[in-house]
Design an enzyme around this catalytic site. Structure first.
Site, PDB file in Angstrom:
ATOM      1  N   HIS A 150       0.173  -2.605  -6.171  1.00  0.00           N
ATOM      2  CA  HIS A 150       0.307  -1.164  -6.409  1.00  0.00           C
ATOM      3  C   HIS A 150      -0.655  -0.380  -5.513  1.00  0.00           C
ATOM      4  O   HIS A 150      -0.262   0.575  -4.844  1.00  0.00           O
ATOM      5  CB  HIS A 150       0.041  -0.852  -7.889  1.00  0.00           C
ATOM      6  CG  HIS A 150      -0.061   0.593  -8.204  1.00  0.00           C
ATOM      7  ND1 HIS A 150       1.018   1.345  -8.601  1.00  0.00           N
ATOM      8  CD2 HIS A 150      -1.122   1.445  -8.181  1.00  0.00           C
ATOM      9  CE1 HIS A 150       0.629   2.605  -8.800  1.00  0.00           C
ATOM     10  NE2 HIS A 150      -0.674   2.683  -8.558  1.00  0.00           N
ATOM     11  N   GLU A 151      -1.916  -0.788  -5.508  1.00  0.00           N
ATOM     12  CA  GLU A 151      -2.913  -0.059  -4.713  1.00  0.00           C
ATOM     13  C   GLU A 151      -2.633  -0.193  -3.212  1.00  0.00           C
ATOM     14  O   GLU A 151      -2.812   0.770  -2.470  1.00  0.00           O
ATOM     15  CB  GLU A 151      -4.328  -0.515  -5.069  1.00  0.00           C
ATOM     16  CG  GLU A 151      -4.744  -0.228  -6.507  1.00  0.00           C
ATOM     17  CD  GLU A 151      -4.628   1.234  -6.938  1.00  0.00           C
ATOM     18  OE1 GLU A 151      -4.702   2.144  -6.079  1.00  0.00           O
ATOM     19  OE2 GLU A 151      -4.447   1.476  -8.149  1.00  0.00           O
TER      20      GLU A 151
ATOM     21  N   HIS B 297      -0.182   2.395  -2.066  1.00  0.00           N
ATOM     22  CA  HIS B 297      -0.705   3.719  -1.713  1.00  0.00           C
ATOM     23  C   HIS B 297      -1.080   3.794  -0.236  1.00  0.00           C
ATOM     24  O   HIS B 297      -0.806   4.783   0.434  1.00  0.00           O
ATOM     25  CB  HIS B 297      -1.919   4.072  -2.576  1.00  0.00           C
ATOM     26  CG  HIS B 297      -1.580   4.385  -3.996  1.00  0.00           C
ATOM     27  ND1 HIS B 297      -0.639   5.323  -4.361  1.00  0.00           N
ATOM     28  CD2 HIS B 297      -2.076   3.872  -5.160  1.00  0.00           C
ATOM     29  CE1 HIS B 297      -0.570   5.385  -5.684  1.00  0.00           C
ATOM     30  NE2 HIS B 297      -1.423   4.504  -6.188  1.00  0.00           N
TER      31      HIS B 297
ATOM     32  N   ASP C 222       1.973   7.615  -6.736  1.00  0.00           N
ATOM     33  CA  ASP C 222       2.189   7.156  -8.111  1.00  0.00           C
ATOM     34  C   ASP C 222       3.502   7.724  -8.620  1.00  0.00           C
ATOM     35  O   ASP C 222       3.890   8.840  -8.260  1.00  0.00           O
ATOM     36  CB  ASP C 222       1.057   7.635  -9.027  1.00  0.00           C
ATOM     37  CG  ASP C 222      -0.196   6.800  -8.874  1.00  0.00           C
ATOM     38  OD1 ASP C 222      -0.083   5.566  -8.691  1.00  0.00           O
ATOM     39  OD2 ASP C 222      -1.304   7.371  -8.934  1.00  0.00           O
TER      40      ASP C 222
END
Length: 177
Positions: free
Chosen positions: A124-125, A128, A134
């Site tokens: 997920h990170e 980014h 998000d």
């Protein structure tokens, strides 16, 4: 899932035209052997400061590499500067993207201690830094829904829309400087 510009049809046409244009050919590479060995864009990451999360960082990077063609994440070699720095800390996970493909990822122990999947958090990170926002609240099937999917969610793979957005983000992108 590597899609390359050289297709079987083009390769066959070249094989057929080769002798007519240049005379006999001893060996003709297959379409598979003609494929580039690396993605269009390579980003390096440094996970030396990721402490106990280093394996999860490597797995999160591998998931992105399996999922998209336009960018590849590789560990930085010793002494090489990295596009992405990955750091473990006691806070909540977060990313501080710079320009596309550059930034710092914090794998915060707070979320892991609450039961969130380490690999999902890492993927997920990294998303980014690859240009994804998000998407909260969201279902477990959306990697970028993050913690809003709950601690039972262990899906660390981007969905089709997330993959497509990363491909679009890196389409024609210049290499980091």
């Amino acid at each position: 899932m590597r899609v390359r510009t050289l297709t079987g049809g083009l390769a066959a046409a070249l094989v057929m035209a080769g002798p007519a244009l240049t005379g006999p050919v001893a060996a003709v590479p297959s379409a598979d052997s003609a494929r580039p060995l690396v993605a269009d864009r390579v980003l390096t990451y440094d996970a030396r400061a990721a402490a106990e999360f280093r394996t999860a960082v490597d797995r999160g990077a591998a998931i992105w590499n399996e999922s998209v063609d336009g960018v590849e994440l590789r560990p930085a070699a010793d002494g090489e500067g990295a596009d992405i720095q990955v750091v473990a800390d006691d806070g909540w996970p977060r990313s501080l993207p710079g320009s596309l493909g550059r930034g710092t990822v914090y794998i915060g122990r707070q979320a892991i201690d609450q039961g969130h999947s380490t690999v999902r958090v890492t993927a997920h990170e990294l998303g980014h830094v690859l240009g994804l926002p998000d998407r909260k609240p969201g279902p477990c099937s959306s990697l970028m829904s993050g913690a809003s999917a709950g601690t039972s969610c262990t899906n660390a793979y981007p969905n089709a829309a997330e993959k497509a957005q990363v491909e679009k983000n890196f389409e024609g992108a210049d290499a980091p400087v």
